[in-house]
Design an enzyme around this catalytic site. Structure first.
Site, PDB file in Angstrom:
ATOM      1  N   SER A 124     -46.927 -21.121  44.028  1.00 39.90           N
ATOM      2  CA  SER A 124     -46.901 -20.888  45.477  1.00 39.90           C
ATOM      3  C   SER A 124     -45.850 -19.869  45.889  1.00 39.90           C
ATOM      4  O   SER A 124     -44.763 -19.796  45.311  1.00 39.90           O
ATOM      5  CB  SER A 124     -46.602 -22.229  46.164  1.00 39.90           C
ATOM      6  OG  SER A 124     -46.223 -22.030  47.500  1.00 39.90           O
ATOM      7  N   GLU A 126     -44.077 -20.326  48.278  1.00 40.60           N
ATOM      8  CA  GLU A 126     -42.916 -21.112  48.707  1.00 40.60           C
ATOM      9  C   GLU A 126     -41.784 -21.036  47.679  1.00 40.60           C
ATOM     10  O   GLU A 126     -40.644 -21.348  47.980  1.00 40.60           O
ATOM     11  CB  GLU A 126     -43.316 -22.570  48.939  1.00 40.60           C
ATOM     12  CG  GLU A 126     -44.000 -22.817  50.261  1.00 40.60           C
ATOM     13  CD  GLU A 126     -43.092 -22.584  51.464  1.00 40.60           C
ATOM     14  OE1 GLU A 126     -42.076 -23.268  51.577  1.00 40.60           O
ATOM     15  OE2 GLU A 126     -43.404 -21.698  52.281  1.00 40.60           O
ATOM     16  N   TYR A 148     -40.586 -29.264  48.060  1.00 38.70           N
ATOM     17  CA  TYR A 148     -41.879 -28.762  47.572  1.00 38.70           C
ATOM     18  C   TYR A 148     -41.684 -27.467  46.785  1.00 38.70           C
ATOM     19  O   TYR A 148     -42.195 -27.315  45.673  1.00 38.70           O
ATOM     20  CB  TYR A 148     -42.822 -28.522  48.763  1.00 38.70           C
ATOM     21  CG  TYR A 148     -44.109 -27.781  48.396  1.00 38.70           C
ATOM     22  CD1 TYR A 148     -45.197 -28.456  47.860  1.00 38.70           C
ATOM     23  CD2 TYR A 148     -44.212 -26.396  48.583  1.00 38.70           C
ATOM     24  CE1 TYR A 148     -46.363 -27.773  47.517  1.00 38.70           C
ATOM     25  CE2 TYR A 148     -45.368 -25.710  48.242  1.00 38.70           C
ATOM     26  CZ  TYR A 148     -46.436 -26.405  47.712  1.00 38.70           C
ATOM     27  OH  TYR A 148     -47.582 -25.730  47.374  1.00 38.70           O
TER      28      TYR A 148
END
Ligand code: NAP
Ligand code: F7E
Length: 327
Positions: A124, A126, A148
């Protein structure tokens, strides 16, 4: 010979689009599904009879080995995760176990039972978090900003490590945000399009939001699952950034969605600190030149087009629901 694919996270947004893509390509598709008190089938209702489901959980090693043994896959797509960034602060340990260690569990299941299977890990943007360069590409250092993001960094590096340790065909797709009418309703795009449809139909009066200044590189999920498949069709395993190369603020998203149905967002949006995160990812913008060049991948659906598609879908869904309640 018919190719066989095992998808974890098949009931989620990406799992459903990927299953459609692989079925259209003639694959035999196996889906790892966890037991829930009521089956979660909304995204795959239309294809459920073409999928062979295997019960299992990313945190249960034995069930993953069983799934790989039963399906004997040529390709494994590891999409299952606790995928909502907001929840990762409320359930940090679970997020670490599932979104992080779960990747090792799946890699071990493949290594021990079908080591020649090609493996895709859903990494990801992220992981870039508090970005150290813009745009972000495969070589950009990671600086995750949530439990996360931290778990995804672990999942990314363990995938690289299994490739280097065991010579497995393991790829990591570093995907930037991608959305669709099948997006979970807590994610910002779908939260907005669902609320806009409800406000337009008189079912809701306001929309409570967090940080409107955050910028994201938003693409369409249907385009992004094609990139996952392409990564596993290459001669060598590698990691790829998948993005649109455009960034928009949350406020732009809100403006587009409200104005599409003829409403002014400022009349309805209320800022609620409850939706502001303890640490924010302020700006994401991906450079997917490598995927364009090596995979021949490009996105088809633009940002505004996608938001309009999602608003249309939510309007239609709510109108059908209302009609059904009248009958
Ligand atoms: P999603 O809609 O939240 O789907 C997550 C899937 O994981 C669901 O099928 C869910 O099953 C399953 N799952 C949850 N816990 C599980 C467990 N313990 N064992 C087995 N399965 C479990 O996520 P998505 O948007 O499709 O994303 C797919 C993957 O890509 C995720 O790993 C996500 O972190 C990653 N990713 C997403 C984006 C994005 O913008 N969408 C970007 C980059 C990376 P239930 O239906 O039973 O809950
Ligand atoms: O937030 C801001 C919020 O929850 C986007 C996941 O698929 O993409 C996703 O993660 C932005 C953030 O997605 C609200 O603060 C403002 O800046 O839609 P989101 P995300 O956190 O970017 C990545 C690539 C993944 O890998 C993840 O799995 O929107 N925002 N107000 C809000 N966000 C939400 N959810 N709700 C609000 O009210």
């Amino acid at each position: 010979m018919t190719k066989r694919a095992l998808i974890t996270g098949i009931t989620g947004q990406d799992g459903s689009y990927l299953a459609e893509l692989l079925l259209n390509k003639g694959y035999k598709v196996y889906g790892l599904r966890r037991r829930t008190s009521t089956p979660i089938m909304e995204n795959i209702e239309h294809i459920k009879n073409e999928i062979e489901f295997i019960e299992g959980d990313l945190m249960d090693q034995g069930s993953l080995s069983h799934a790989v043994n039963v399906s004997q896959p040529d390709e494994v797509y590891n999409l299952a995760a606790q995928s909502f960034v907001g929840t990762s602060w409320d359930q940090p340990s679970l997020t670490g176990q599932l979104t992080g260690i779960g990747v090792t569990n799946m890699l071990e299941a493949v290594r021990l039972n079908k080591p020649d299977a090609k493996f895709y890990q859903a990494s990801s943007s992220e992981m870039f978090g508090k970005v150290v360069e813009t745009p972000q590409k495969e070589t950009t250092p990671f600086y995750p900003r949530s439990p996360y993001g931290v778990a995804k960094v672990y999942g990314h590096w363990i995938t690289v490590n299994y490739r280097e340790s065991y010579n497995m065909f393991a790829c990591s797709g570093i995907l930037f945000n991608h959305e669709s009418p099948r997006r979970g309703v807590e994610f910002v795009t779908r939260k907005v399009t669902d609320a806009v449809a409800k406000i337009k139909l008189g079912l809701q009066t306001e929309l409570r939001m967090g940080n409107l200044d955050a910028k994201r590189d938003w693409g369409f999920a249907g385009d992004y699952v094609k990139a996952m498949w392409l990564m596993l069709q290459q001669d060598k395993p590698d990691d790829f950034v998948i993005s649109t190369g455009e960034t928009h603020t949350v406020q732009e998203l809100v403006e587009i969605a409200f104005s599409y149905v003829g409403l002014n967002w400022q009349d309805y949006v209320v800022i609620d600190p409850k939706f502001v995160r303890p640490a924010e990812v302020d700006l994401l913008l991906g450079d997917c030149s490598k995927a364009k060049e090596k995979l021949g991948w490009k996105r088809e659906v633009g940002f505004e087009q996608m938001i309009r598609m999602m608003v249309d879908h939510d309007l239609e869904r709510l109108q059908k629901q209302a009609q059904a309640e009248l009958v």
